[in-house]
Design a protein around this motif. Sequence first.
Motif, short mmCIF file in Angstrom:
data_model
loop_
_atom_site.label_atom_id
_atom_site.label_comp_id
_atom_site.label_asym_id
_atom_site.label_seq_id
_atom_site.Cartn_x
_atom_site.Cartn_y
_atom_site.Cartn_z
N PRO B 29 44.16 78.89 37.73
CA PRO B 29 43.86 78.72 36.36
C PRO B 29 42.85 79.67 36.11
O PRO B 29 42.58 80.28 35.07
N ASP B 30 41.73 79.81 37.11
CA ASP B 30 40.48 80.59 36.90
C ASP B 30 40.43 81.86 37.32
O ASP B 30 39.68 82.67 37.44
N THR B 32 41.40 83.00 40.41
CA THR B 32 41.36 82.95 41.78
C THR B 32 42.74 83.35 42.44
O THR B 32 43.66 82.74 42.47
#
Lengths: 121, 182
Positions: B29-30, B32
């Motif tokens: 979600p970030d 990564t």
Amino acid sequence: MFIDPWHQFGAFAAFGTLTPEYNPNPHLDAAERDVCSTAVMVYQRLTGDFPWATPDWRAMALSHLSAMADARTPSSRDARLTPALPAVAGWAKLVFGFMVADLSSGASYIISDRARSCRPQ
Amino acid sequence: MVDKWVGPYPVEELIGWGDFASVCRTHGPDGTPLVLKVADQSGQDRRTFAWSVRPARAVQYHTGTTFIGGRLDPDAVQQMFRAEAVMLRSAAWRRLPRLIDEHTTDGGLPVLVMEELTAPWSLELAPIEDFARILDACADLQWAGRTEFFLSSPSMSSWAPTASSCSSIPGINSVRSLRSAR
């Protein structure tokens, strides 16, 4: 890439590690498979050959490794390997020596006298 | 091959496959970078028996010698992925990619969400010291397997490596000499 944490095989399946790609004897215990497979990978890294299918290939592999361990022969593939070559080849030679002895005592390795080329194609 | 999404993870480029799984890129979600390891046995049909890729199998293929392998039933696949997840959770803190999450596809196939390795690796170009690291990673997995699956099981707690399995080959001790050669 080579690590397969669960390769279905016998009673020791739960902690099989390396894939069978480089393992000449699937009947070894898991720890032995790891060491033998790594030695086969080392040999392939040093020479480009797969060493196990015929008696001639096995003899050639041991001869190659002896020469490299004694610093008589550089790696045929990569000059960057040269500083570590004697120690690495010496280790692989020890493992291969075990495998040849194991094979001579009746172990079931993936071998055949009918096999053809040793070279990657 | 699989859905476009596995849980919250988009299925992106296929970057590898083996006998029992395919690996695709994804991201968290970030943002990564991560990978999805999806149960998929179709790789057994797509693989070529190239000497340079599958030497042991190539020998078996070209010579007709026997080799244990083959397809697994769905229960065995689930068991395999479960075992891998457990072992990675136990061992990945050192030398192996971290397990981020576990999911299943809409079709019920197990999926492991893992940390993406940052650099491609090839046998032909690997630094020689990598082989010592491979043995170290194998040892980590061996230890995790014993801890998680055997020592915790009453029926297996009496299991121990046989003398022949530990001492008959020049194994881990010899790695030291390989390391010292670096």
